[in-house]
Write a protein that holds these residues in place. Sequence first.
Motif, PDB file in Angstrom:
ATOM      1  N   ASP A  71       0.579  -0.913   0.192  1.00 33.44           N
ATOM      2  CA  ASP A  71      -0.315   0.019  -0.277  1.00 33.44           C
ATOM      3  C   ASP A  71       1.057   1.217   0.176  1.00 33.44           C
ATOM      4  OD1 ASP A  71      -2.081  -1.293   0.014  1.00 33.44           O
ATOM      5  OD2 ASP A  71      -3.092  -0.745   2.008  1.00 33.44           O
ATOM      6  N   ARG A  72       2.204   1.224   0.900  1.00 33.84           N
ATOM      7  CA  ARG A  72       2.822   2.712   0.783  1.00 33.84           C
ATOM      8  C   ARG A  72       3.182   3.086  -0.363  1.00 33.84           C
ATOM      9  NH1 ARG A  72       5.748  -1.377   2.159  1.00 33.84           N
ATOM     10  NH2 ARG A  72       8.067  -1.783   2.268  1.00 33.84           N
ATOM     11  N   ARG A  73       3.840   1.775  -1.435  1.00 32.75           N
ATOM     12  CA  ARG A  73       4.331   1.868  -3.068  1.00 32.75           C
ATOM     13  C   ARG A  73       3.388   2.102  -3.626  1.00 32.75           C
ATOM     14  NH1 ARG A  73       7.452  -3.662  -3.040  1.00 32.75           N
ATOM     15  NH2 ARG A  73       9.915  -2.931  -1.082  1.00 32.75           N
ATOM     16  N   LYS A  74       1.994   1.653  -3.274  1.00 36.74           N
ATOM     17  CA  LYS A  74       0.237   1.867  -4.364  1.00 36.74           C
ATOM     18  C   LYS A  74       0.935   3.690  -4.205  1.00 36.74           C
ATOM     19  CE  LYS A  74      -3.918   0.819  -5.309  1.00 36.74           C
ATOM     20  NZ  LYS A  74      -4.976   0.015  -4.919  1.00 36.74           N
ATOM     21  N   VAL A  75       0.823   4.374  -2.955  1.00 34.35           N
ATOM     22  CA  VAL A  75       0.366   6.019  -2.599  1.00 34.35           C
ATOM     23  C   VAL A  75       1.306   7.036  -4.086  1.00 34.35           C
ATOM     24  CG1 VAL A  75       0.699   7.676  -1.176  1.00 34.35           C
ATOM     25  CG2 VAL A  75      -0.640   5.096  -0.839  1.00 34.35           C
ATOM     26  N   VAL A  76       2.566   6.397  -3.173  1.00 39.91           N
ATOM     27  CA  VAL A  76       3.771   7.040  -4.276  1.00 39.91           C
ATOM     28  C   VAL A  76       3.625   6.973  -5.908  1.00 39.91           C
ATOM     29  CG1 VAL A  76       6.109   7.335  -4.499  1.00 39.91           C
ATOM     30  CG2 VAL A  76       5.284   6.218  -2.518  1.00 39.91           C
ATOM     31  N   LEU A  77       3.189   5.823  -5.994  1.00 42.43           N
ATOM     32  CA  LEU A  77       2.860   5.553  -7.538  1.00 42.43           C
ATOM     33  C   LEU A  77       2.090   6.441  -8.222  1.00 42.43           C
ATOM     34  CD1 LEU A  77       4.183   2.118  -7.687  1.00 42.43           C
ATOM     35  CD2 LEU A  77       5.457   3.223  -8.514  1.00 42.43           C
TER      36      LEU A  77
END
Length: 180
Positions: free
Chosen positions: A148-154
């Motif tokens: 989820d944390r990566r999805k937010v950045v992407l």
Amino acid sequence: MSKYAVTLICPPNYIHWQGFLDVAKTLNQGLKNLGYDSMLRYAPDHNRRNIILGSNLLKYYPIPIPDDSILYNLEQVENGDPTWVNKEFIELHQKYITWDFCDYNAKAFADIGVKVDAVVPMGYVETATNITHRDKDIDVLFVGGHADRRKVVLQALQSHGLNVMHLFGAYGSERDLYIA
């Protein structure tokens, strides 16, 4: 002169061991460049000093490894995924010589009772370069697992008009095509 085997743990039907392959190739070539007799292996070689990548997989794919092996850890230890960083993983690293890829991780290992014998950062050897550049059609390529944390950045990058691609489960030449 020591003889080394840069050894990958490769469980059958588990493609993600290939995530360690580029590091293994670079380490193997780096040892050769330094004058050592080194080879890349997919199983331990009992006639050489093994530097093992993928020690986190040994709990799920137990194979005998020589007592003088070096475990080169590439897993994030602090707040690491308990699938990988667990009691068995810690005990394994307490038994063998352990190398880690960064100081921060070595400190996290020390906090859980594992002595890191050397910090060996990932490096670069020119002979490992094998990507031919193509026309740019991707602005940001993220290669790695879903979180989820990566999805937010992407998504934030996409919202600024960038062409973002998230690639997971692609290794070697398939992954290199996207990097190119």
